[in-house]
Write a protein that holds these residues in place. Structure first.
Motif, short mmCIF file in Angstrom:
data_model
loop_
_atom_site.label_atom_id
_atom_site.label_comp_id
_atom_site.label_asym_id
_atom_site.label_seq_id
_atom_site.Cartn_x
_atom_site.Cartn_y
_atom_site.Cartn_z
N ARG A 110 2.55 3.47 -0.23
CA ARG A 110 1.93 4.80 -0.07
C ARG A 110 0.41 4.80 -0.10
NH1 ARG A 110 4.55 9.03 -3.87
NH2 ARG A 110 3.10 10.30 -2.65
N GLY A 111 -0.18 3.71 -0.52
CA GLY A 111 -1.64 3.65 -0.58
C GLY A 111 -2.22 4.44 -1.75
N LEU A 112 -1.36 4.73 -2.75
CA LEU A 112 -1.81 5.50 -3.92
C LEU A 112 -1.45 4.75 -5.21
CD1 LEU A 112 -0.58 9.05 -2.84
CD2 LEU A 112 -2.97 8.33 -3.11
N PRO A 113 -2.30 4.88 -6.25
CA PRO A 113 -2.03 4.15 -7.48
C PRO A 113 -0.96 4.85 -8.34
CG PRO A 113 -4.02 5.44 -7.75
CD PRO A 113 -3.56 5.65 -6.33
N PHE A 114 -0.20 4.06 -9.07
CA PHE A 114 0.75 4.58 -10.06
C PHE A 114 1.66 5.68 -9.50
CE2 PHE A 114 -2.14 2.32 -12.89
CZ PHE A 114 -1.25 1.77 -13.80
N VAL A 115 2.39 5.36 -8.43
CA VAL A 115 3.34 6.32 -7.89
C VAL A 115 4.79 5.82 -8.05
CG1 VAL A 115 1.82 7.52 -6.29
CG2 VAL A 115 2.93 5.40 -5.54
N GLY A 116 4.99 4.67 -8.70
CA GLY A 116 6.35 4.17 -8.97
C GLY A 116 6.79 4.54 -10.37
N LYS A 117 7.63 3.68 -10.96
CA LYS A 117 8.19 3.97 -12.29
C LYS A 117 7.12 4.05 -13.37
CE LYS A 117 12.78 1.99 -11.77
NZ LYS A 117 13.49 0.73 -11.98
N ALA A 118 6.16 3.12 -13.34
CA ALA A 118 5.09 3.15 -14.35
C ALA A 118 4.26 4.42 -14.18
CB ALA A 118 4.21 1.91 -14.23
N GLY A 119 4.13 4.86 -12.92
CA GLY A 119 3.37 6.08 -12.63
C GLY A 119 4.01 7.31 -13.24
N LYS A 120 5.35 7.35 -13.23
CA LYS A 120 6.06 8.49 -13.84
C LYS A 120 5.72 8.58 -15.33
CE LYS A 120 9.81 9.94 -11.02
NZ LYS A 120 10.22 8.81 -10.14
N LYS A 132 -7.03 -4.22 -5.72
CA LYS A 132 -6.65 -3.08 -4.88
C LYS A 132 -5.49 -3.34 -3.92
CE LYS A 132 -10.48 -1.06 -6.50
NZ LYS A 132 -10.41 -0.46 -7.85
N CYS A 133 -5.06 -4.61 -3.78
CA CYS A 133 -3.92 -4.89 -2.91
C CYS A 133 -2.82 -5.53 -3.74
CB CYS A 133 -4.31 -5.83 -1.76
SG CYS A 133 -5.65 -5.16 -0.76
N ARG A 134 -1.56 -5.34 -3.29
CA ARG A 134 -0.41 -5.77 -4.08
C ARG A 134 -0.22 -7.30 -4.08
NH1 ARG A 134 5.87 -5.81 -2.61
NH2 ARG A 134 6.66 -6.10 -4.72
N ALA A 188 -2.76 -3.84 -10.77
CA ALA A 188 -2.71 -4.01 -9.31
C ALA A 188 -1.58 -3.14 -8.77
CB ALA A 188 -2.44 -5.48 -8.97
N PRO A 189 -1.63 -2.79 -7.48
CA PRO A 189 -0.55 -1.98 -6.92
C PRO A 189 0.78 -2.73 -6.96
CG PRO A 189 -2.43 -2.13 -5.40
CD PRO A 189 -2.67 -3.10 -6.50
N GLY A 190 1.88 -1.99 -7.09
CA GLY A 190 3.22 -2.55 -6.97
C GLY A 190 3.81 -2.14 -5.62
N TYR A 191 5.14 -2.20 -5.53
CA TYR A 191 5.80 -1.94 -4.24
C TYR A 191 5.47 -0.55 -3.69
CZ TYR A 191 9.41 -1.07 -0.79
OH TYR A 191 10.06 -0.73 0.37
N TRP A 192 5.68 0.49 -4.51
CA TRP A 192 5.51 1.87 -4.01
C TRP A 192 4.06 2.20 -3.75
CZ3 TRP A 192 9.27 4.02 -1.68
CH2 TRP A 192 10.57 3.72 -2.05
N GLU A 193 3.19 1.64 -4.58
CA GLU A 193 1.76 1.87 -4.39
C GLU A 193 1.32 1.29 -3.05
OE1 GLU A 193 3.04 0.57 -7.29
OE2 GLU A 193 2.89 2.43 -8.45
N ASP A 194 1.82 0.08 -2.75
CA ASP A 194 1.51 -0.59 -1.48
C ASP A 194 2.06 0.22 -0.30
OD1 ASP A 194 0.85 -3.06 0.21
OD2 ASP A 194 3.02 -2.90 0.51
N GLY A 245 -7.73 4.06 -5.06
CA GLY A 245 -7.70 4.85 -6.29
C GLY A 245 -7.50 6.30 -5.93
N SER A 246 -7.28 7.15 -6.95
CA SER A 246 -7.12 8.57 -6.65
C SER A 246 -7.56 9.42 -7.83
CB SER A 246 -5.65 8.89 -6.31
OG SER A 246 -4.89 8.89 -7.50
N GLY A 247 -7.89 10.67 -7.53
CA GLY A 247 -8.27 11.60 -8.59
C GLY A 247 -9.63 12.20 -8.34
N SER A 248 -10.23 12.71 -9.42
CA SER A 248 -11.51 13.41 -9.31
C SER A 248 -12.69 12.43 -9.40
CB SER A 248 -11.62 14.44 -10.43
OG SER A 248 -12.96 14.88 -10.54
N TYR A 249 -13.63 12.59 -8.49
CA TYR A 249 -14.85 11.76 -8.55
C TYR A 249 -15.78 12.21 -9.68
CZ TYR A 249 -13.31 10.49 -3.81
OH TYR A 249 -12.59 10.08 -2.72
#
Ligand code: URA
Ligand code: SF4
Length: 195
Positions: free
Chosen positions: A54-64, A87-89, A46-52, A32-36
């Motif tokens: 980079r190890g970060l959530p929502f960094v692909g198309k849905a993340g945009k 937490k895993c793709r 669940a993570p998709g290709y780009w999340e897997d 996960g990422s962001g402020s605690y």
């Protein structure tokens, strides 16, 4: 222990986790990422290709799309916490299985307990089902309850649950983008009055 060290410890545990078969297939687990200290927590599936990758959530198309929606109500990623139920793709981005959700969801439960958000926003059907059940509500079709506010009690006080469509729907059903924007305006109003 401080929130910071509790979360860091949990993230390390997730990165090494082998509780389900998805551990064999991942490049990176995505804790996960962001402020605690976020008042608002977004929970995807669940993570998709780009999340897997980079190890970060929502960094692909849905993340945009999620970024755009956040920006539209004056929020940055660092103002919120973003994670997923699993937490895993899952291979080929298939839906997570009940077993995988069962194995992984204790991490999400702990993240909620540590962050103690005021608002939880499940993104999409799987997340909505898990979160509503967890807090004692009956899951309903997301088309019926998106943007509705559920009030739940926790050990750390009252929280609001606002299920929303998964941002990826805007990619294949563009008409739903306006519904997503309208639901984000509801979040803005809640933050303005309670935040
Ligand atoms: N979709 C999700 O549900 N989660 C992500 O992290 C990315 C895409
Ligand atoms: Fe562990 Fe969750 Fe990854 Fe399965 S999906 S290996 S339970 S972190």
């Amino acid at each position: 222990m401080s929130k910071d060290s509790l979360m860091k410890k949990l993230e390390e545990k997730i990165k090494k986790c082998q509780k389900c078969g998805l551990s064999q297939l991942r490049t990176h687990a995505v804790p996960g990422s962001g402020s605690y200290d976020a008042k608002i927590m977004f929970i995807g599936e669940a993570p998709g290709y780009w999340e897997d990758q980079r190890g970060l959530p929502f960094v692909g198309k849905a993340g945009k799309i999620l970024d755009e929606l956040l920006k539209g109500i004056g929020l940055r990623r660092d103002d919120v916490y973003i994670t997923n139920i699993v937490k895993c793709r899952p291979p080929g981005n298939r839906d997570p299985t009940d077993e995988e959700i069962k194995a992984c969801s204790p991490y999400l439960d702990k993240q909620i307990d540590i962050i103690q958000p005021k608002i939880i926003v499940p993104l999409g059907r799987h997340s909505m089902t898990y979160i509503l059940k967890k807090f004692g509500f009956e899951p309903q079709p997301i088309s019926k309850i998106h943007g509705k506010v559920f009030e739940a009690r926790t050990l750390f006080g009252k929280i609001l649950i606002v299920p929303i469509y998964h941002p990826a729907v805007a990619l294949y059903r563009p008409a739903l983008k306006e519904e997503l924007q309208a639901d984000f305006r509801i979040l803005r109003e809640i933050l303005n009055t309670k935040g």
